[in-house]
Every structure is written in C-alpha cells, then in structure tokens.
Design a protein around this motif. Structure first.
Motif, mmCIF file in Angstrom:
data_model
loop_
_atom_site.group_PDB
_atom_site.id
_atom_site.type_symbol
_atom_site.label_atom_id
_atom_site.label_comp_id
_atom_site.label_asym_id
_atom_site.label_seq_id
_atom_site.Cartn_x
_atom_site.Cartn_y
_atom_site.Cartn_z
ATOM 1 N N THR A 16 -8.462 -0.702 0.805
ATOM 2 C CA THR A 16 -7.729 -0.252 -0.375
ATOM 3 C C THR A 16 -6.230 -0.181 -0.111
ATOM 4 N N LYS A 17 -5.852 0.269 1.084
ATOM 5 C CA LYS A 17 -4.432 0.384 1.424
ATOM 6 C C LYS A 17 -3.839 -0.933 1.906
ATOM 7 N N GLY A 18 -4.705 -1.888 2.265
ATOM 8 C CA GLY A 18 -4.206 -3.091 2.905
ATOM 9 C C GLY A 18 -3.678 -2.752 4.288
ATOM 10 N N PRO B 75 -5.446 8.761 5.474
ATOM 11 C CA PRO B 75 -4.047 8.365 5.643
ATOM 12 C C PRO B 75 -3.306 8.741 4.363
ATOM 13 N N SER B 76 -2.007 8.557 4.338
ATOM 14 C CA SER B 76 -1.277 8.775 3.101
ATOM 15 C C SER B 76 -1.804 7.797 2.045
ATOM 16 N N ALA B 77 -1.830 8.249 0.786
ATOM 17 C CA ALA B 77 -2.467 7.471 -0.278
ATOM 18 C C ALA B 77 -1.498 6.490 -0.933
ATOM 19 N N ASN B 78 -0.978 5.583 -0.117
ATOM 20 C CA ASN B 78 -0.051 4.566 -0.616
ATOM 21 C C ASN B 78 -0.454 3.208 -0.072
ATOM 22 N N PRO B 79 -0.051 2.120 -0.740
ATOM 23 C CA PRO B 79 -0.285 0.811 -0.124
ATOM 24 C C PRO B 79 0.423 0.764 1.227
ATOM 25 N N LEU C 93 6.344 3.480 0.274
ATOM 26 C CA LEU C 93 6.718 4.907 0.210
ATOM 27 C C LEU C 93 5.491 5.797 0.135
ATOM 28 N N SER C 94 5.538 6.943 0.791
ATOM 29 C CA SER C 94 4.424 7.887 0.729
ATOM 30 C C SER C 94 4.404 8.611 -0.615
ATOM 31 N N PRO C 95 3.207 9.022 -1.065
ATOM 32 C CA PRO C 95 3.065 9.676 -2.363
ATOM 33 C C PRO C 95 3.194 11.190 -2.279
ATOM 34 N N VAL D 247 7.121 15.305 3.571
ATOM 35 C CA VAL D 247 7.027 14.359 4.687
ATOM 36 C C VAL D 247 5.722 14.648 5.435
ATOM 37 N N GLU D 248 5.233 13.646 6.166
ATOM 38 C CA GLU D 248 3.938 13.754 6.807
ATOM 39 C C GLU D 248 3.938 14.766 7.951
ATOM 40 N N SER D 249 2.729 15.018 8.451
ATOM 41 C CA SER D 249 2.568 15.967 9.549
ATOM 42 C C SER D 249 3.247 15.457 10.821
ATOM 43 N N GLN E 134 8.561 -0.712 11.106
ATOM 44 C CA GLN E 134 8.865 -0.783 9.681
ATOM 45 C C GLN E 134 7.766 -0.135 8.853
ATOM 46 N N HIS E 135 8.169 0.769 7.962
ATOM 47 C CA HIS E 135 7.198 1.584 7.258
ATOM 48 C C HIS E 135 7.921 2.364 6.165
ATOM 49 N N TYR E 136 7.161 3.043 5.316
ATOM 50 C CA TYR E 136 7.729 3.970 4.325
ATOM 51 C C TYR E 136 8.793 3.314 3.446
ATOM 52 N N ALA E 137 8.675 1.995 3.207
ATOM 53 C CA ALA E 137 9.788 1.286 2.584
ATOM 54 C C ALA E 137 9.618 1.081 1.083
HETATM 55 MG MG MG Z 1 1.313 6.736 5.974
#
Ligand code: MG
Ligand code: TXA
Length: 315
Positions: A49-51, A136-140, A144-146, A173-175, A222-225
C-alpha cells in the motif's frame, strides 16, 4: 473511509486488525498505517500500500508492557528504565526480536523496533485488537508524513480498510529511535529530544543523518519529501526573482517577496514548529509552486528532528 473514534468504530477497527485488515490511526507523533504485527500477509499489505521497499523495517506498537513477550525476546534492564521514563510516548526501542514476529516486519533483522504510543485512540485500538500492531507512517513511501486524517485520505484513501480520525497529531514528527545493543545508539532524531535521553543515559552516540553509514537500510538519505522541489535556505539566499514563484517555510518571522509564506512558530518555539512542520509542507505542496524554501532552525531539542526531516526532504 474516515470515521471518528467512537466506541463502535474502534470495535470495528480492532476487528479489522485482528482479521488481517489495514487501519490508519492517530498516534501522538504522526498517523500510522497499522496491521497485526503477527500476521505476515497483513504486513505485506502495508508494504504494498505504501510502495515501501521490504528492506525498510517497521515499528511495532503495543498498548501495554504485557504484550512485549509477543514481540521481543528479552527486555534488558536499561530498556526497562527507559520505558519507565518515556512510555507511553514517542520513544522507539530496538531490541532482540521474538520468534513470533514475521521477518517481513523487521526486514530480516534479528532485532525489532517497538514503542507504546501516548495517544488514547491508538492505545484503545491496540488493546481491543489484542495483538501488537506494526505501523509505519501512513503516507506513500518517501512522501511527507501525515499529521491529519485528511492527509491519509488524500494519499492512501482508497487502499486502506479504515481511517480513524483523531484530529491533528500532537508532536508532528516521528518517534525517536534508540538501538539498545552493547551501548545505546540513536538511529533517528524524533519527538523525544536527545537532551532528554542523555539525562538518563549520559552521552549518546549518534547514527543519524545522511552522512552516516546506515545501520539499517531503512535510514534513507532521501525521505519525507514534498513533490515540489524543496531547499534549505535563509530568505536572503533566495533571489528576489525566484521568491515571486516560491513558497517559504519560515521558522518565526515573515520574510518579504515570497508568493506564499508559512510560519512554523511566531514565538520561536521548536515544539510548536515541529507540530506544524508536515502540515505546512502539505499545504505548500498543494499550491503548484515552482519551489519551496525552508528556513534552517536551531539544532537543539526538537530542532534536531525538524532539521533531519528538512535535510532529507531536500536531498
Ligand atoms: Mg515514515
Ligand atoms: O512515530 C513513529 O515512529 C511513527 C508512528 C506511526 O508510530 N512510525 C514511523 O514508522 O515513523 P516508519 O516506518 O516511518 O519508521 C520506521 C523506521 C525504519 O525506517 C527504520 O529506520 C527504523 O524505524 N527501524 C525499524 N525497525 C528497526 C530495526 N529492527 N533496527 C533498526 N531500525 C529499525
């Protein structure tokens, strides 16, 4: 479908989790995309689902310490001490994994990341499901994190069984992730500031940031973009011509000349800034701007997590 956390809906969400479904739910950090951590097929749906690449391990969430034997092999005394101090809360501990956790959850690692979220809806949901929940965070993947249910709805809406709406998340922001091997190692800056950990542990070694050799493949540079190109820059570093077509993510003061400006915290409070970070980026990303510039914030307390996210977003 987005639902409010009523008694009835929580019951339904818990049943879905038990039966191998996918439920997005609020935590105090960001929204999580949850599945039973003991069900390999359900966990496979998270990755799909997240890819998300399967080499990136998940965090397992528990509602009470009594659930830990299902997840970890042993809880060392130091972990016990950290749980006393920071749980429920945004501290994830990496510990030796129990044989019951499918290796898909941990990307084949002998360790598992575990935390007890400090959000009444998350706790109630996990308690009712009666199983530890991988989330995990519920984003593709990479996006960006939700921090709101609508962020989840907009990006993953059709692909999850249920989204439980608990309003805006508190920390944004995440844990913080701490590996407890022979000595503690910080793997990700997050909602528990390094300073708070060091009060308990003394100086903590860092394994964070793009320049470090990742201990696990999940620590991607690279992440959270956002989709819009983003760069760290003080206002004076952006040419007046460029400003006209760009958005600016300011820390406390409004700079001149940008097409649109979002201020993270008018009083310069890093906690408030962290709580607004992803929401402001979601808003800017929807405006079809040519670029987003983000102002560096002081790298203390929650400023470390903010700068970590901004650096990776701009890589
Ligand atoms: Mg995440
Ligand atoms: O605040 C949070 O932690 C949120 C909410 C939903 O709880 N969750 C979250 O999960 O941020 P996620 O998937 O975005 O981050 C998981 C990261 C991995 O990318 C990896 O860096 C680390 O946790 N991780 C997981 N298992 C690990 C392990 N066994 N060893 C080292 N790091 C691990």
């Amino acid at each position: 479908m987005v639902v409010l956390p009523t008694e009835e809906n929580l019951q339904r969400a818990a049943a879905l989790l038990r039966l191998g479904g996918l439920v997005a739910f609020p935590t105090e950090t960001v929204y999580g995309l949850g599945a039973s951590a003991l069900d390999a097929q359900a966990v496979a749906r998270i990755f799909e689902t997240k890819g998300r690449p399967t080499f990136d391990p998940l965090i397992v969430h528990v509602a009470e310490r009594g659930m830990l034997p299902q997840v970890v092999e042993a809880v060392p005394p130091l972990a016990e001490e950290l749980m006393d101090r920071f749980w429920p809360g945004p501290l994830t501990l990496v510990l030796p994994k129990s044989g019951r956790v499918p290796s898909l959850v941990t990307a084949g690692l002998p360790t598992v990341a575990v935390r007890m979220p400090a959000h009444p809806v998350a706790l109630e949901l996990i308690r009712r499901a009666g199983v530890p929940v991988a989330a995990p965070s519920a984003n593709p993947f990479g996006y960006l994190s939700p921090t709101r249910a609508e962020h989840v709805e907009r990006t993953l809406g059709g692909r999850v069984d249920l989204i439980v709406d608990g309003g805006r998340t508190q920390f944004g922001v995440e844990s913080t992730i701490l590996w407890l091997g022979e000595r503690p190692l910080l793997l990700r800056h997050g909602a528990v500031p390094l300073e708070a950990l060091e009060e308990v542990l003394g100086p903590v070694e860092l394994q964070v940031g793009p320049k470090q050799r990742p201990l696990v493949p999940g620590q991607l540079p690279q992440h959270y973009a956002p989709r819009t190109p983003i760069r760290l820059a003080y206002p004076h570093e952006v040419a007046p011509e460029e400003r006209k077509e760009a958005g600016y993510l300011a820390f406390r003061d409004v700079p001149k000349g940008f097409k649109v400006v979002k201020v993270l915290s008018p009083t310069g409070d890093l906690r408030e800034a962290a709580a607004h970070l992803f929401e402001a980026l979601h808003q800017l990303d929807r405006l079809s701007l040519k670029a987003i510039y983000a102002e560096p914030v002081p790298e203390v307390g929650l400023g470390r997590a903010i700068m970590d996210r901004l650096r990776r977003a701009s890589n």
